[in-house]
Design a protein around this motif. Structure first.
Motif, PDB file in Angstrom:
ATOM      1  N   ALA A 280     -47.395   9.294   7.238  1.00  0.00           N
ATOM      2  CA  ALA A 280     -47.872   9.412   5.991  1.00  0.00           C
ATOM      3  C   ALA A 280     -45.502   9.815   5.852  1.00  0.00           C
ATOM      4  CB  ALA A 280     -48.633  10.227   5.136  1.00  0.00           C
ATOM      5  N   ASN A 281     -45.271   9.502   5.000  1.00  0.00           N
ATOM      6  CA  ASN A 281     -44.639  10.255   4.472  1.00  0.00           C
ATOM      7  C   ASN A 281     -43.151  10.474   5.444  1.00  0.00           C
ATOM      8  OD1 ASN A 281     -46.822  11.128   2.661  1.00  0.00           O
ATOM      9  ND2 ASN A 281     -44.662  11.766   1.261  1.00  0.00           N
ATOM     10  N   SER A 282     -43.052   9.226   6.427  1.00  0.00           N
ATOM     11  CA  SER A 282     -41.824   9.564   7.496  1.00  0.00           C
ATOM     12  C   SER A 282     -40.852   8.348   7.059  1.00  0.00           C
ATOM     13  CB  SER A 282     -42.430   9.211   8.680  1.00  0.00           C
ATOM     14  OG  SER A 282     -43.240   7.889   8.737  1.00  0.00           O
ATOM     15  N   GLY A 283     -40.703   8.540   6.187  1.00  0.00           N
ATOM     16  CA  GLY A 283     -39.361   6.861   6.324  1.00  0.00           C
ATOM     17  C   GLY A 283     -38.294   8.138   5.073  1.00  0.00           C
ATOM     18  N   ARG A 284     -38.359   8.860   5.800  1.00  0.00           N
ATOM     19  CA  ARG A 284     -36.755   9.460   5.560  1.00  0.00           C
ATOM     20  C   ARG A 284     -35.302   9.010   6.069  1.00  0.00           C
ATOM     21  NH1 ARG A 284     -37.247  11.676   0.157  1.00  0.00           N
ATOM     22  NH2 ARG A 284     -35.075  12.892   0.701  1.00  0.00           N
ATOM     23  N   MET A 285     -34.420   9.228   5.625  1.00  0.00           N
ATOM     24  CA  MET A 285     -33.689   8.838   6.851  1.00  0.00           C
ATOM     25  C   MET A 285     -31.960  10.194   6.326  1.00  0.00           C
ATOM     26  SD  MET A 285     -31.443   6.612   8.221  1.00  0.00           S
ATOM     27  CE  MET A 285     -30.802   5.050   7.836  1.00  0.00           C
ATOM     28  N   SER A 286     -31.264  10.362   7.296  1.00  0.00           N
ATOM     29  CA  SER A 286     -30.597  11.078   7.601  1.00  0.00           C
ATOM     30  C   SER A 286     -29.158  10.932   7.538  1.00  0.00           C
ATOM     31  CB  SER A 286     -30.893  12.611   8.466  1.00  0.00           C
ATOM     32  OG  SER A 286     -31.785  13.623   7.980  1.00  0.00           O
TER      33      SER A 286
ATOM     34  N   ALA B 232     -33.185  11.072   2.087  1.00  0.00           N
ATOM     35  CA  ALA B 232     -33.388  10.128   1.347  1.00  0.00           C
ATOM     36  C   ALA B 232     -34.471   9.097   2.154  1.00  0.00           C
ATOM     37  CB  ALA B 232     -32.131   9.566   0.998  1.00  0.00           C
ATOM     38  N   GLY B 233     -34.899   8.539   1.060  1.00  0.00           N
ATOM     39  CA  GLY B 233     -36.278   7.715   1.199  1.00  0.00           C
ATOM     40  C   GLY B 233     -35.053   6.491   1.054  1.00  0.00           C
ATOM     41  N   GLY B 234     -35.921   5.182   0.088  1.00  0.00           N
ATOM     42  CA  GLY B 234     -35.371   3.643   0.566  1.00  0.00           C
ATOM     43  C   GLY B 234     -36.174   3.472   1.746  1.00  0.00           C
ATOM     44  N   THR B 235     -35.706   1.864   2.003  1.00  0.00           N
ATOM     45  CA  THR B 235     -36.449   1.548   2.862  1.00  0.00           C
ATOM     46  C   THR B 235     -35.258   1.170   4.370  1.00  0.00           C
ATOM     47  OG1 THR B 235     -35.233  -0.624   2.599  1.00  0.00           O
ATOM     48  CG2 THR B 235     -37.467  -0.223   1.447  1.00  0.00           C
ATOM     49  N   SER B 236     -34.123   2.272   4.015  1.00  0.00           N
ATOM     50  CA  SER B 236     -33.290   1.790   5.544  1.00  0.00           C
ATOM     51  C   SER B 236     -34.057   2.434   6.638  1.00  0.00           C
ATOM     52  CB  SER B 236     -32.311   2.623   5.228  1.00  0.00           C
ATOM     53  OG  SER B 236     -31.449   1.973   4.311  1.00  0.00           O
ATOM     54  N   ALA B 237     -35.005   3.659   6.452  1.00  0.00           N
ATOM     55  CA  ALA B 237     -35.082   4.773   7.928  1.00  0.00           C
ATOM     56  C   ALA B 237     -36.183   3.974   8.280  1.00  0.00           C
ATOM     57  CB  ALA B 237     -35.496   5.813   7.305  1.00  0.00           C
ATOM     58  N   GLN B 238     -36.993   3.367   7.658  1.00  0.00           N
ATOM     59  CA  GLN B 238     -38.002   2.390   8.430  1.00  0.00           C
ATOM     60  C   GLN B 238     -37.564   1.139   8.962  1.00  0.00           C
ATOM     61  OE1 GLN B 238     -40.419   2.238   5.401  1.00  0.00           O
ATOM     62  NE2 GLN B 238     -41.066   4.470   6.014  1.00  0.00           N
ATOM     63  N   MET B 239     -36.479   0.810   8.556  1.00  0.00           N
ATOM     64  CA  MET B 239     -35.793  -1.210   9.488  1.00  0.00           C
ATOM     65  C   MET B 239     -35.131  -0.527  10.251  1.00  0.00           C
ATOM     66  SD  MET B 239     -35.006  -3.103   6.325  1.00  0.00           S
ATOM     67  CE  MET B 239     -34.177  -4.397   6.930  1.00  0.00           C
ATOM     68  N   PHE B 240     -34.494   1.232  10.286  1.00  0.00           N
ATOM     69  CA  PHE B 240     -32.905   1.452  11.166  1.00  0.00           C
ATOM     70  C   PHE B 240     -34.138   1.261  12.843  1.00  0.00           C
ATOM     71  CE2 PHE B 240     -28.620   3.413  10.756  1.00  0.00           C
ATOM     72  CZ  PHE B 240     -28.257   2.490   9.564  1.00  0.00           C
TER      73      PHE B 240
ATOM     74  N   ALA C 230     -35.265  22.202   9.669  1.00  0.00           N
ATOM     75  CA  ALA C 230     -33.992  22.216   9.981  1.00  0.00           C
ATOM     76  C   ALA C 230     -35.386  21.544  11.118  1.00  0.00           C
ATOM     77  CB  ALA C 230     -33.998  22.783  10.945  1.00  0.00           C
ATOM     78  N   ALA C 231     -36.295  21.801  11.899  1.00  0.00           N
ATOM     79  CA  ALA C 231     -37.329  20.984  12.875  1.00  0.00           C
ATOM     80  C   ALA C 231     -38.122  20.043  11.347  1.00  0.00           C
ATOM     81  CB  ALA C 231     -38.255  21.576  13.312  1.00  0.00           C
ATOM     82  N   VAL C 232     -38.421  19.630  10.653  1.00  0.00           N
ATOM     83  CA  VAL C 232     -38.853  18.774   9.955  1.00  0.00           C
ATOM     84  C   VAL C 232     -38.170  17.738   9.772  1.00  0.00           C
ATOM     85  CG1 VAL C 232     -40.047  18.178   7.475  1.00  0.00           C
ATOM     86  CG2 VAL C 232     -41.303  20.379   9.074  1.00  0.00           C
ATOM     87  N   ASP C 233     -36.651  18.464   9.210  1.00  0.00           N
ATOM     88  CA  ASP C 233     -35.928  16.695   9.120  1.00  0.00           C
ATOM     89  C   ASP C 233     -34.976  16.332  10.533  1.00  0.00           C
ATOM     90  OD1 ASP C 233     -35.224  18.422   6.441  1.00  0.00           O
ATOM     91  OD2 ASP C 233     -33.999  19.302   6.631  1.00  0.00           O
ATOM     92  N   SER C 234     -35.713  17.170  11.372  1.00  0.00           N
ATOM     93  CA  SER C 234     -35.326  15.947  12.064  1.00  0.00           C
ATOM     94  C   SER C 234     -36.815  14.503  12.578  1.00  0.00           C
ATOM     95  CB  SER C 234     -35.397  16.298  13.315  1.00  0.00           C
ATOM     96  OG  SER C 234     -33.979  17.669  13.354  1.00  0.00           O
ATOM     97  N   THR C 235     -37.877  14.828  11.686  1.00  0.00           N
ATOM     98  CA  THR C 235     -39.097  13.984  11.975  1.00  0.00           C
ATOM     99  C   THR C 235     -38.232  13.242  11.231  1.00  0.00           C
ATOM    100  OG1 THR C 235     -40.102  14.597  10.425  1.00  0.00           O
ATOM    101  CG2 THR C 235     -40.576  15.939  12.991  1.00  0.00           C
TER     102      THR C 235
ATOM    103  N   MET D 269     -39.865  13.064   8.237  1.00  0.00           N
ATOM    104  CA  MET D 269     -40.938  13.943   6.922  1.00  0.00           C
ATOM    105  C   MET D 269     -40.424  14.257   5.956  1.00  0.00           C
ATOM    106  SD  MET D 269     -43.736  13.011   7.833  1.00  0.00           S
ATOM    107  CE  MET D 269     -44.560  12.496   9.236  1.00  0.00           C
ATOM    108  N   CYS D 270     -40.902  13.668   4.961  1.00  0.00           N
ATOM    109  CA  CYS D 270     -40.680  14.690   3.337  1.00  0.00           C
ATOM    110  C   CYS D 270     -41.018  15.864   3.944  1.00  0.00           C
ATOM    111  CB  CYS D 270     -41.293  13.346   2.264  1.00  0.00           C
ATOM    112  SG  CYS D 270     -41.795  14.604   1.015  1.00  0.00           S
ATOM    113  N   ILE D 271     -39.767  16.519   3.202  1.00  0.00           N
ATOM    114  CA  ILE D 271     -40.012  17.850   2.792  1.00  0.00           C
ATOM    115  C   ILE D 271     -41.365  18.509   2.320  1.00  0.00           C
ATOM    116  CG2 ILE D 271     -38.908  17.778   0.476  1.00  0.00           C
ATOM    117  CD1 ILE D 271     -38.001  20.608   1.339  1.00  0.00           C
TER     118      ILE D 271
END
Lengths: 586, 586
Positions: free
Chosen positions: A77-83, A99-107, A489-494, A496-498
């Protein structure tokens, strides 16, 4: 190559590298040192390794890096954030914005561990990039140059199909404005933003109007231990739904639930940070917004990416019931609302729409407008004026628009304003650091410039999440901010949404479940300490970059005017430099 | 009090202090620690002691300090320079900028060791200050607000008499533009400028339109050993007249003698630092200027202050024989000329006139125009366009004018330009650091941001003064710049014009005579080493301030684009950071 080797090869993530100087692309294997990283950890690692810290952010030597999180593309759940990372043209620091959106999951599904864009075209042409599982193509772009983000998403969807993913910049990014953002198509073809730090200007400097992606035939994400993953994912999702903030407050009112909360706490910066409460708070509150959305037939709940179960976004309609905006956040509403003394939610929503279309950060722009009002550009409270400035000045790149598009610090310098709420050149968001002191430590010390998401002490200072630290006292704030910045910083690597931080801080099973998912995904065995150490490592890596760029502890300071007392508590910013510098003792 | 005590008291210099917050003034005795200082040494000492390094340059806590040199007000040739200091709104560093005119000598005669202006008015009113030997008065000013510098000087001369001294800001200073300068009335009621670093914006922030002074009944300067002084002054003056640069080149062609010299050396930055030679050099050269002035009945020789025997200034007339400008310097002519590709000297002279009137630094503005041309604001070579931008945009404070008035770095940021020749936010003047490498070390390391006068290696690199160091090689440049910066910091404390450096470097009697004059003036016995130590002390003091303001060795660097070769020598900037940092080893 054996079948097994071929299969392994097939599942191995890749680095996609694009050189805009000679217009070449390459698919590379992932260096061992980068393998354990994702999201912010990976963008910061790559930027620190490949970008000279003292380079011009819009010059030949900066690089723009996109990386999905470690769990992006999975069923977590909530793991679709792209850095997205680079050296920031706004702050001059290293920057990661997700950011969210569809890109992270497509990448992730295409096996793209990171996309690195380097160099600058020698000519004046514009380009687009197209990504598939097999690599990147660079194509000249003419038709969409100068167009807004909504038009780009529509046109690319028409060109390549509805399912295609899009990352785009608007006119602000093309004009290399320091507050330009990068927009990402969301599941409803609406817009999510890599908002902060002017990354849109970096993309604009590289003359890339948009990046499209088609994950047809993509291998998808392999899970090393599917059973373990499933169990952990279930526990994790339950924690998200069980927590009152992520399970109730955010889904009902969006992030804008905070207007009334901060107003009550005396921490809602009003009239360019003069007061801590806004007389018009009720008119722009989450509660009012919710009722307005329901009344007009909009959606009070909406996810920024597939798999989001918090659904803090919404679809906000105008009086006639037509779409106006979504991803309508507290910080934007605070900024144009309380900070600019505008109590008309429709004006703010329309401004938000134009900011999305033009492609500028709504936080930076809102803080900037408060400074512009201070400088006499327009009166406080002039909502229609704000809309006009965004649409007709910033959007069209007039001289005034160029000034405003440069962000709060730039406007302050242009008009000789001294009351400029920025740290390291980035506008201070939505929470007064005098009456919520923990967040002041985050603003001061974040490697990203003033950034509430870097260590969201509001959770503990105001919402009583993860314990309680009195927002008006200095005690415990440095430690609170430090712990949260490391964890973030760790969560932003996963990926995951903040907002997973809320249950992670309060519900004992949540964080172990998150770590279990990472372990199950990669077949590894990280401990809680490993995750903490990862967070520390990222912060130190980012800080080392900043030191190389010329930053010192003297930049870990709030502006002078925060020594003025802010009503209603008449709190002042009273940390000494030495006390702030304690932050880095880890 | 005995007669003798009264006499001593009478001759003691004083500190005049003005507090603009509560509109009070005070005459103070000089603290012992400040007694040995004058000019830059004193302004930097006071700023370092009283201004928090991390304050906002336009805020409550910055102070504006004026101090005549140690020899100002005496009969020493060329000793009439006034130093002005503050934290700079352009660079964020400590700043000293000195100028000719009548003020330094009047200050000295009135026994004003320094004028310190602190605080900010609480209301929106404007003020003027009036100085006499007895103290300062603060008066509300309305009539001259918004007026240009020439009108202010005329009006104040009319109000108070022709002999009165005037220090003033134009509209740029009132608007707190970061390139605003402070103008000083010269012996012919023309204008001299504290040009660099935006000190006019500091004066504007304090709401002081002008400072007038009347030295009627002033005690004048006491010389402890008049005979010794007279002898030394004669030797010193002879050295100035004997040296080919100060005795012949400068008096004949002004500083603009350098156009042809630098063009020949391939070090005349052209088209925003793309080339080292300008095809139109001859049309803007000192030789052409001299002939034009003579032909039109202007003055090829003119002094910026009484007692100047170099007379490098001039009075430049238009085609009809009317006054156009004076103090028409090489750096201005280079900047609007070669760097902006304008080969019409009359256009540049008219632009110079408007810059004087509006009150903006002609070097910063010239460098800025090159960046604005790079950013597409106007075409290279558009002299009429430059005049229009200065007069109608900057002068009127339009949005575009506000951008341009912010200086080169600000324009670069506003328009996303990467080719921005600045160090520490200040425009790089008139000598390409790739083909004249010593000056590059000065630009990089000066505590003032890019400033050729801080350590004028052109003397030795190009003019063969003080020996010879090959401008195209790295050898010896750090040492050359270091020695010159140390000597300059000391000379800037005496009230002497920088051009005394030419004879001081070549004629053995010159420097001892200068030191003898100081000793004779104060009845002390400084040695050459003491003077060198004074210079070192000042540089270190200034650097400590800058470190407190957040500067590091990473700011002692030239912009990235200087790695591009510059024709005709195809020289590149090839100093490593470590090599530059050697500068501070003293």
């Amino acid at each position: 190559m054996s079948t097994r080797e071929r299969e392994k090869e097939h599942f191995m993530d890749k680095i996609f590298r694009v050189n805009m100087t000679n217009l070449t692309t390459r698919v590379e294997t992932v260096p061992a040192a980068w393998a354990g990283h994702g999201g912010r950890g990976l963008t910061s690692t790559i930027v620190a390794a490949e970008v000279p810290a003292d380079c011009h952010p819009l010059g030949l030597n900066n690089k723009l890096v996109f990386a999905p999180g470690l769990l992006s593309g999975t069923a977590a759940a909530n793991s679709g954030r792209m850095s997205c990372g680079a050296k920031s043209p706004l702050t001059g620091t290293i920057k990661e914005s997700n950011a969210g959106g569809t890109s992270a999951q497509m990448f992730a599904r295409m096996g793209i561990k990171a996309l690195i864009i380097e160099g600058l075209p020698a000519d004046d042409k514009w380009y687009n990039l197209h990504l598939t599982k097999d690599g990147v193509t660079i194509n000249e772009e003419t038709a969409l140059v100068g167009k807004g983000n909504f038009a780009v998403i529509d046109a690319v969807s028409e060109r390549l199909g509805k399912k295609v993913g899009v990352i785009t910049i608007g006119p602000a990014g093309e004009m290399k404005m320091a507050s330009a953002n990068i927009s990402v198509k969301d599941p409803d073809s609406k817009i999510r933003s890599h908002g902060r730090g002017g990354l849109g200007a970096v993309m604009g400097s590289k003359k890339i109007k948009y990046i499209s992606m088609d994950d047809a035939g993509a291998p998808g994400v392999t899970i090393a231990d599917p059973e373990k993953f499933k169990t952990a994912a279930r526990i994790f999702a339950k924690a998200l739904l069980d927590h009152p903030v992520s399970g109730q407050g955010l889904p009902t009112y969006g992030t804008n639930v905070l207007v009334n909360v901060l107003n009550e706490a005396g921490g809602l910066p009003t009239k360019n940070f003069r007061y801590g409460q806004f007389a018009g708070a009720d008119k722009i509150s989450g509660e009012t917004m919710h009722d307005t959305i329901v009344e007009r037939g909009g959606k009070p709940k909406h996810g920024c990416h597939a798999g989001c179960i918090i659904q803090c976004s919404q679809v906000y309609m105008d009086k006639a019931g037509n779409y106006l905006t979504s991803g309508f956040e507290y910080e934007t509403i605070w900024g144009l609302g309380a900070d600019c003394c505008i109590d008309n939610l429709d004006d703010i929503a329309l401004a938000d729409h134009h900011m999305d279309d033009i492609g500028i950060d709504s936080i930076e722009t809102a803080v900037m407008m408060g400074v512009a009002m201070e400088g006499g550009v327009l009166p406080f409270g002039d909502g229609k004026g704000v809309i006009r400035l965004i649409k007709d000045e910033i959007g069209k790149g007039t001289p005034l628009g160029r000034i405003l598009g440069g962000g709060a610090a730039h406007v302050g310098k242009t008009f000789g304003v001294t009351r400029v709420p920025v740290v390291k050149g980035q506008g201070i968001p939505a929470y007064d650091p005098r009456s919520v002191k923990g967040i002041g430590i985050t603003y001061a010390t974040s490697t990203m410039g003033a950034d509430h998401t870097a260590g969201y002490t509001i959770a503990t200072n105001i919402l009583g999440v993860g314990g309680s630290v009195d927002p008006l006292k200095k005690d415990g704030q440095v430690e609170l901010s430090r712990n949260l910045q490391i964890a973030t910083a760790a969560v932003d690597s996963t990926g995951m949404c903040i907002f997973v931080a809320f249950p992670a801080l309060d519900i004992p099973e949540c964080l172990p479940a998150l770590i279990d998912m990472i372990n199950a995904r990669f077949g590894i065995s990280l401990s809680g300490d490993d995750v903490t150490n990862l967070g520390k490592h990222i912060l130190k890596l980012e800080r080392a970059f900043n030191i190389g760029a010329g930053f010192t502890n003297m930049h870990d300071r709030l502006p002078e005017f925060f020594s003025e007392p802010v009503p209603p508590h008449n709190a002042v910013w009273d940390f000494t430099g030495e006390e702030i510098d304690e932050f880095w003792n880890f």
